[in-house]
Design a protein around this motif. Structure first.
Motif, mmCIF file in Angstrom:
data_model
loop_
_atom_site.group_PDB
_atom_site.id
_atom_site.type_symbol
_atom_site.label_atom_id
_atom_site.label_comp_id
_atom_site.label_asym_id
_atom_site.label_seq_id
_atom_site.Cartn_x
_atom_site.Cartn_y
_atom_site.Cartn_z
ATOM 1 N N ASN A 79 5.824 -24.903 -19.993
ATOM 2 C CA ASN A 79 5.821 -26.316 -20.357
ATOM 3 C C ASN A 79 4.459 -26.745 -20.875
ATOM 4 O O ASN A 79 4.355 -27.430 -21.910
ATOM 5 N N ALA A 184 9.886 -32.515 -16.605
ATOM 6 C CA ALA A 184 8.909 -31.902 -17.515
ATOM 7 C C ALA A 184 9.568 -31.494 -18.832
ATOM 8 O O ALA A 184 8.977 -31.638 -19.906
ATOM 9 N N ALA A 187 10.038 -34.541 -20.819
ATOM 10 C CA ALA A 187 8.754 -34.940 -21.405
ATOM 11 C C ALA A 187 8.464 -34.149 -22.672
ATOM 12 O O ALA A 187 7.901 -34.675 -23.637
ATOM 13 N N GLU A 188 8.859 -32.874 -22.689
ATOM 14 C CA GLU A 188 8.718 -32.084 -23.915
ATOM 15 C C GLU A 188 9.552 -32.686 -25.042
ATOM 16 O O GLU A 188 9.103 -32.778 -26.197
ATOM 17 N N THR A 191 7.854 -35.739 -26.364
ATOM 18 C CA THR A 191 6.670 -35.364 -27.141
ATOM 19 C C THR A 191 7.068 -34.812 -28.503
ATOM 20 O O THR A 191 6.418 -35.104 -29.522
#
Length: 246
Positions: A79, A184, A187-188, A191
């Motif tokens: 990650n 997580a 969140a990737e 992004t």
């Protein structure tokens, strides 16, 4: 031969011991009230219950820690690497800059507002540089999309692993860890969406600025073309009709 009467020294000793006992007794009785008021009563039953609850909590934490340590799944390293790769895409942009300082410099050089002092050679150079920047900006967007597609395949695998670990979690701590790993991955995704939107925004900004600069350049060229004073053409330096009389 013993006498029924004690000696004077033994009588004084008995009187002294009696007086000392009276003093100790009076002091003890006088201090009994405050000392009794300051005593703390300890309930053995409550104390044992508290110790038992603390022991159970420690055992529960130990079980959670053992379950967390036994969990074989973790994608935090992958990650972090994926997030670094996404950040690198913006830093390696070759077209329109991704930083405020770079944008200010590029707009000053490629898209100037005033062209009155520029000669024809400079105008041509600026037009060529704008075309090259447009091509590189489009390449940045395409490269960003391709790289995010590659990273997206890894996210699908990581999300599947986090879901499987969450289903197999045997404790609150392990379940929290699995949930954090799923967050997580999300969140990737956020992004990645932000990265491609920024690349597309740079492409749109470049196209708008280039269109405006080309329009200003064309207007300046027309102004210079028609601002010259019109006069009679000069006579040629040769005789155009040398055999007109033949």
């Amino acid at each position: 031969m013993s006498t029924p009467f004690s000696t004077p020294s033994s009588a004084r000793s008995r009187r002294n011991r009696a007086a000392l006992c009276a003093i100790v007794l009076s002091v003890g009785l006088g201090a009994a009230g405050p000392v009794a008021a300051q005593l703390v009563v300890v309930d053995p039953t409550n104390h044992a219950t508290s110790l038992l609850q603390a022991a159970r909590q420690l055992e529960s934490l130990a079980n959670e820690a053992r379950g967390l340590a036994a969990s074989p799944y973790s994608h935090l390293a992958e990650n972090s690497e994926a997030l670094r790769d996404m950040a690198e895409l913006a830093r390696t942009a070759r077209g329109i800059a991704a930083s405020a300082d770079g944008l200010e410099r590029q707009f000053r050089d490629l898209y100037p507002e005033d062209l009155s002092g520029a000669d024809l050679e400079r105008l041509l150079a600026q037009g060529g540089a704008r075309t090259q920047t447009a091509r590189r900006t489009a390449e940045d967007v395409a490269r960003t999309a391709a790289e995010l597609e590659r990273l997206g395949r890894g996210r699908e695998r990581r999300l599947g692993g986090a879901l499987a670990a969450s289903q197999a979690a045997a404790g609150q701590t392990a379940a929290v860890q699995s949930t954090n790993q799923m967050l997580a991955v999300l969140a990737e995704d956020l992004t990645a969406l932000r990265t491609i939107m920024l690349a597309q925004s740079r492409l749109m900004a470049e196209a708008t600025a280039r269109e405006a600069a080309d329009r200003v350049t064309a207007e300046e060229a027309r102004r210079r073309r028609w601002s010259g004073s019109g006069g009679a053409p000069s006579a040629p330096k040769f005789d155009p009709l040398p055999h007109a009389g033949d």
